[in-house]
Design a protein around this motif. Sequence first.
Motif, PDB file in Angstrom:
ATOM      1  N   MET A   1       0.841  -1.200   0.000  1.00  0.00           N
ATOM      2  CA  MET A   1       0.000   0.000   0.000  1.00  0.00           C
ATOM      3  C   MET A   1       0.874   1.247   0.000  1.00  0.00           C
ATOM      4  N   LYS A  76       4.726  -1.503 -10.060  1.00  0.00           N
ATOM      5  CA  LYS A  76       4.618  -1.953  -8.670  1.00  0.00           C
ATOM      6  C   LYS A  76       5.962  -1.824  -7.945  1.00  0.00           C
ATOM      7  N   ILE A 115      -8.594   0.096 -13.258  1.00  0.00           N
ATOM      8  CA  ILE A 115      -8.221   0.884 -12.078  1.00  0.00           C
ATOM      9  C   ILE A 115      -7.871  -0.034 -10.914  1.00  0.00           C
ATOM     10  N   LYS A 116      -8.605  -1.161 -10.792  1.00  0.00           N
ATOM     11  CA  LYS A 116      -8.313  -2.130  -9.722  1.00  0.00           C
ATOM     12  C   LYS A 116      -6.911  -2.721  -9.894  1.00  0.00           C
ATOM     13  N   TYR A 119      -4.638  -0.175  -8.631  1.00  0.00           N
ATOM     14  CA  TYR A 119      -4.767  -0.173  -7.167  1.00  0.00           C
ATOM     15  C   TYR A 119      -3.922  -1.294  -6.560  1.00  0.00           C
ATOM     16  N   ASN A 120      -3.946  -2.453  -7.196  1.00  0.00           N
ATOM     17  CA  ASN A 120      -3.202  -3.603  -6.681  1.00  0.00           C
ATOM     18  C   ASN A 120      -1.685  -3.434  -6.815  1.00  0.00           C
ATOM     19  N   ARG A 124      -2.479   4.899  -5.068  1.00  0.00           N
ATOM     20  CA  ARG A 124      -3.494   5.435  -4.169  1.00  0.00           C
ATOM     21  C   ARG A 124      -3.798   6.910  -4.463  1.00  0.00           C
ATOM     22  N   ARG A 125      -3.281   7.394  -5.581  1.00  0.00           N
ATOM     23  CA  ARG A 125      -3.595   8.775  -5.966  1.00  0.00           C
ATOM     24  C   ARG A 125      -3.677   8.861  -7.486  1.00  0.00           C
ATOM     25  N   ILE A 137     -14.217   6.850  -9.199  1.00  0.00           N
ATOM     26  CA  ILE A 137     -13.147   6.476  -8.260  1.00  0.00           C
ATOM     27  C   ILE A 137     -13.588   6.694  -6.824  1.00  0.00           C
ATOM     28  N   PHE A 141     -13.405   3.294  -4.645  1.00  0.00           N
ATOM     29  CA  PHE A 141     -12.106   3.161  -3.984  1.00  0.00           C
ATOM     30  C   PHE A 141     -12.005   4.220  -2.891  1.00  0.00           C
ATOM     31  N   ASP A 143     -10.210   4.667  -0.259  1.00  0.00           N
ATOM     32  CA  ASP A 143      -8.936   5.150   0.260  1.00  0.00           C
ATOM     33  C   ASP A 143      -8.028   5.725  -0.834  1.00  0.00           C
ATOM     34  N   VAL A 144      -8.618   6.019  -1.983  1.00  0.00           N
ATOM     35  CA  VAL A 144      -7.856   6.592  -3.093  1.00  0.00           C
ATOM     36  C   VAL A 144      -8.081   8.105  -3.156  1.00  0.00           C
TER      37      VAL A 144
END
Length: 372
Positions: A1, A76, A115-116, A119-120, A124-125, A137, A141, A143-144
Amino acid sequence: MQNTSLKNHYNNPDNRTAYFCVPADFKKETLEKLAALNKKYKNAKVDEVYGNLPQTPYGSGRSSTSLINVNLFSLKKYIKECNKNGIVFNYTFNANTLANREFNNAGKKKMLLFIKKLYNTGVRRFTVSLPSIISLINNHFKDVEVVLSVVNNITSEYQLKEFLEAGKVIRAYVAEEMNRRPRKLREIVASTEVPIATIVNPFCIFQCAYRHHHYNFMSFRDKNDKIDVIEYYGARCGQIKVNNSDEVIKIPWIRPSDIDRYIDIGVGWFKVAGREMIKDDADIPKAIEIYMSKKYEGDLMDVINNFSNKHYNMIFSLDSKSMDPYFDYIFNKSTDCSRELCEKCGMCKKFSKFVKVDRKYLDMLPKYEPLK
């Protein structure tokens, strides 16, 4: 995260820190240099790096042909390095058209899956231009974080208010032209609790007639790579600037030495544009350190173009110090700049004598040809 920096997102009249948003070159060593700059400067901080995957079904504010080739796996790994260095990664999902795909169930489902995947990887922005995507969004999501893109060309309190109705955003970019309209910029800042941001080094024509069309062109560029005219609007833009040196003065760039003027207005966030310059050997850390230091007396075109080999940097030069009287005038006159006042004012034409044009590099410009 991904670690985000919520404590920095809200206006604080006692905070004189300039927060910078920097193009991502997806290199570990660059992140380490940026983290070192954060330790070096007390009142300046690189808060985020930004960028996007180039080959996707969804474009951004830059054509994919000009961007570094990055995949989900390398993204990532890069975000993990961002976290280690205390810098947020911001994914630019800011095409100003998605061909209405978000408004049908099949298209929306595919978009959410994409988008997922981001996210993975740890994103987060997001920087977003379309109100529909802000809502999407926000609703899927929690927490985004969402940043409102400069693509929306916000020049008034009304426009800002309407975009903010789409959902929660942590920061909003105003149009580049607001850099030359400090009085109106102050009014916009005063009208909202959302932090206002601006781009420090645009090279687009002031109040450009083709701005919206150019962004549409870039948004569709990913899905139409076989076009014969590579840069129709960009070529027209270059033609105008080469033939009219006063247009280079009118471009709403910000000198490093003027950063504090904007902090006085209430702007605390400054984006260094130039994702498309990385392939042209841009030195991002060098350019950002100059902005963080808030002083520079060299060739302004170097820092605006991130010390790259981009054609504009080769063609134009402009001594930063020579522009001192110009910016004293901009910030002290009683009216903001506008195209309608150019003939009456004449200051840009007066200072155009400081713009040097090296014509041996003109062949680097994309050729503009009207369609026949």
